[in-house]
Enzyme design. Structure first.
Site, PDB file in Angstrom:
ATOM      1  N   LEU A 141      60.053  68.635  52.508  1.00 40.07           N
ATOM      2  CA  LEU A 141      58.807  69.485  51.952  1.00 40.07           C
ATOM      3  C   LEU A 141      58.782  70.671  53.107  1.00 40.07           C
ATOM      4  O   LEU A 141      58.504  70.786  53.923  1.00 40.07           O
ATOM      5  CB  LEU A 141      57.736  69.041  51.659  1.00 40.07           C
ATOM      6  CG  LEU A 141      56.549  69.365  51.686  1.00 40.07           C
ATOM      7  CD1 LEU A 141      56.698  69.736  50.031  1.00 40.07           C
ATOM      8  CD2 LEU A 141      54.994  68.550  51.167  1.00 40.07           C
ATOM      9  N   ASP A 142      58.354  72.240  52.906  1.00 40.86           N
ATOM     10  CA  ASP A 142      58.393  73.300  52.929  1.00 40.86           C
ATOM     11  C   ASP A 142      59.165  73.440  54.241  1.00 40.86           C
ATOM     12  O   ASP A 142      58.670  74.412  55.544  1.00 40.86           O
ATOM     13  CB  ASP A 142      56.740  72.956  53.459  1.00 40.86           C
ATOM     14  CG  ASP A 142      55.936  73.001  52.283  1.00 40.86           C
ATOM     15  OD1 ASP A 142      56.669  73.632  51.494  1.00 40.86           O
ATOM     16  OD2 ASP A 142      55.325  72.269  52.511  1.00 40.86           O
ATOM     17  N   GLN A 143      60.435  73.247  54.631  1.00 40.96           N
ATOM     18  CA  GLN A 143      61.367  72.755  55.702  1.00 40.96           C
ATOM     19  C   GLN A 143      62.791  73.731  55.379  1.00 40.96           C
ATOM     20  O   GLN A 143      63.156  74.040  55.903  1.00 40.96           O
ATOM     21  CB  GLN A 143      61.533  71.421  55.680  1.00 40.96           C
ATOM     22  CG  GLN A 143      60.295  70.961  56.639  1.00 40.96           C
ATOM     23  CD  GLN A 143      59.460  71.510  57.537  1.00 40.96           C
ATOM     24  OE1 GLN A 143      60.652  71.768  59.000  1.00 40.96           O
ATOM     25  NE2 GLN A 143      58.432  70.668  57.614  1.00 40.96           N
TER      26      GLN A 143
END
Lengths: 293, 293, 293, 293
Positions: free
Chosen positions: A236-238
């Site tokens: 997530l969001d990486q």
């Protein structure tokens, strides 16, 4: 913004001397006219166990300057690419990219993308819009674009992601855009389309990962808030960051004000990131991007 | 972004000591709760024949904290305003402002404003959209907003401006927004609505007044381009500036690229300027503005 | 930038109705002329265990408009402040603030601060500069400012911090500025001077806390880098943020390039934050700041 | 920020196909390692009597990757350059550029440049500083740099400019930097050093040409102010623009505040422009620049 048809070659390979000469020599040999060209050498950080050194390039070649079409370009260039151990692709400006948009209940990115599509600023096909709500069904269909309502609940996620995947594949989508789609795609859906799913996250990553980033920002008392367009990966969001921007706020701004300010940068950052992606200006290297603007 | 109803007092008067005490004393006397307040003293430049010194203020007062309604507020405040020689107005957050939009053939500002209206980010009435083309008739009407096609030719300008004026007056418009309306309104139409017509000009004024500013900017080789939201006066692109912003470009950007980049700041600057105006945050002083953000 | 002497009142208190009227009424009663005034109501987040609601204000009053001096102002205002449960201070523009600068081996913030001091843009006293290196001894002394070399090693930290504290106290410093001072002060030194020690951190906090933030930023592939001016508290890089800014970078920028770009925002952000602090424009509320610019 | 010695080739020529291949082929033939390369095709505007189409390039080649030194590079490359009708130069990172700084009584650009020189961020020689005042004599000489006081009065201008020219020539200066030098150089001094004199103008050109631009900006009520680094030509503030930036202001900022804000962008914009110039990143085309950042 070229009026004439052109081919875009985007490639990367291990760094060595003579790469530009080899590639542009091939083009020159066939009298190809290069409209735009960009090169970048990433030294990497192999000594510390990081990325290996790698060379990146992007070129736009006028289609009618060459004595052959794209298929023959591919066939003739293949040996050079093999020799240079290249990861490469070439696209034709005459073939429109197919972009599937996923949206929830917030309108700003959707209106913004459709305005750009309407005016041909974004010269793409939008085979369909998919949403977990039916809020924008009428609006999307008014534009002549098919709309699919795929509800997502705590219970039906596997089926929902299978349906999203089916719709994307059936519409022969090149790129999936999460235009403030408030759901987290399944890791295998992400993994199946590396470098093809773009998300807009409403914070200046890596600050404020996850939910309610404007509330996190308000709580920390930052003086600027931001938005980040990145490729979606299983984590997530990486994923690799494509584009970011920020806007100034101050103590008088509530989280609601920040949400409102944020929308303006979210839609702009998403549109810029999407344009770079569609024009093959973004090359991924490990968890980073080279963006030839 | 207040949930509760409030009144907004916006006022200016010749500078002297005790102004804030006089005004806030009146409010405190009636137990009024001030949500937000801003003050500014403009020293002016009277010695050199410029603006006289003047004091500006804006206050939001919670409606239900006062023991009376707006009419009685007006009646009771009138003597203080007279004593201070004030130019003032007070508005009620429960009464929506009426904004008439004028547009030509470019979509970006129109889509942007309707998206904000749709989501109630702009909590206004749009009684109608007026255009010299019928390009957006279907789009506007789909939103349930009346659309008036008022063609403008070299020959019919007096009648066209009369018709625009009639439509604006009939729809009881508070504000007229030129959302990339490519026509120059007649001086008397401008003069009849001082401080009520907002325009978005596609340059960082005072640079590049008039036609084709992006081409002018390209020719001069500037490294940033901008947009300016200003009140329309009889003199072209010379009215009081409400809001401006810029974006970085470089040598590789053609005028067409600049047009594209420019759209993103045009719509954002117009939306910000319009919001300031609608929330009575903009007070005009001579050819300048005080903007209490 | 007022030519005339003025007093600056900065205060906060629990929110209630009538605060502005009470304070400005007192000033008006004595014919005080308010040059500038700012107010802010922070709703807090007490319901969720966060900050309580609080009211903030800052006023500049022309000194010679009042019939008494600062001591009498304090005495007369005290009952009002008590009634409002105010946390307040008042300062005199004629009394220069005393700023002690701590520096290591990087020159950019030091040169920048001394240039501003030299030109009286920063109208302060610099009683001394303290450094863990003697790199800038000659430069500082050439400006007529005492320089103290206080080496810091793994072994001598308690003595070093005691010496820094002694020098600061002896020079009657109001504010300590860590101008890229590469050491972490002891928690008790920080705790002893709350809201009086300003640091410039070379990242856009809360991203990239701690060491080598530009390398962290390079590794993550962000498209903007930033700097943060904050009050130092016992917890590293977690204090209230006063000012921040960012600058655009791209894939071609190495960590060394980022260090270079970063210097330009570090010195500007520090100078802005310091100015806000010295002009009593910064009021701390929990771990956040109100900055009346 | 390369540790190893490199050569920088900067060139432009009429556009045609095969240019990159020709130049990089030459380098590859001798096993030259290209560290960085940039290309740009300017379509010009010849149809409308404007600039002719032209091709621009810049390359950094690792010095020890080539089997010969700079002189032989020049000799061997000459025939290719002649064939392509090239305007070209090549420089050696091991030879420091010589920059003469002209300054009046404002300190910010001077301190900023000397800080960058001191830390080797600007890896240049400063053979001397010239000023029409002796304000900074001590400061400059403390740094070990010769200082020349050349007073400029209404009567002595021809002699003063002759003296400036003599000092510049005698010190074998490559570049002259007007670091807020408040005098207008004579047209023939400008004409004698095309593309070698950099000025920082304290406005966002083309707005506010000439004297007291911040006062002009204040009078017009703009919401952003700027600074422009440009090459000096015989026509005041009309030369090719190298770099620009802006900063936000508002109604509360007096001309004095704007002067203060402006200093921060002036010094940053000048430093960036100077760096681009010194690294041969700036190529002039008519009255515009290509800046390969």
């Amino acid at each position: 913004m070229h009026r004439d048809r052109y081919y875009t070659l985007a490639a990367s390979c291990p760094d060595r001397s003579g790469i530009i000469a080899r590639v542009t020599g091939f083009i020159a040999e066939h009298k190809g006219w290069i409209l735009e060209s960009s090169f970048h050498s990433d030294e990497g950080d192999e000594a510390n166990g990081g990325r290996p050194a790698r060379y990146f390039m992007r070129m736009e070649v006028k289609a009618d300057s060459l004595p052959f079409m794209l298929d023959e370009f591919r066939a003739r260039f293949e040996p050079i690419a093999r020799e240079l151990e290249m990861d490469w692709k070439i696209s034709d400006s005459a073939v429109k990219k197919r972009v599937v948009i996923l949206v929830s209940k917030q309108e700003h990115c959707l209106y913004d993308l459709l305005a750009r599509w309407q005016s041909k600023e974004l010269d793409i096909e939008i085979p369909c819009v998919i949403s977990n709500h039916d809020t924008f069904k009428g609006f999307v269909e008014w534009h002549g674009i098919p709309f699919h309502h795929v509800p997502v609940t705590a219970d039906n996620k596997p089926q929902a992601w299978a349906e999203v995947r089916r719709l994307f594949d059936e519409s022969r989508g090149d790129t999936m855009v999460l235009a403030r789609y408030m759901q987290i795609l399944s890791p295998d859906l992400c993994a199946a389309h590396p470098g093809r799913i773009l998300n807009i996250h409403h914070s200046f990553l890596p600050s404020f990962v996850g939910a309610r980033p404007y509330h996190q920002a308000h709580e920390r008392g930052v003086k600027l808030i931001g938005a980040t367009c990145h490729y979606v990966t299983a984590e997530l969001d990486q994923g690799p960051i494509v584009e970011q921007d920020v806007i100034r706020i101050d103590h008088s701004d509530s989280p609601d004000d920040m949400v409102r300010y944020g929308k303006d940068i979210e839609k702009t950052v998403l549109a810029r990131g999407l344009r770079y992606h569609l024009e093959d200006r973004v090359l991924v290297h490990g968890n980073k991007t080279v963006v030839f603007r």
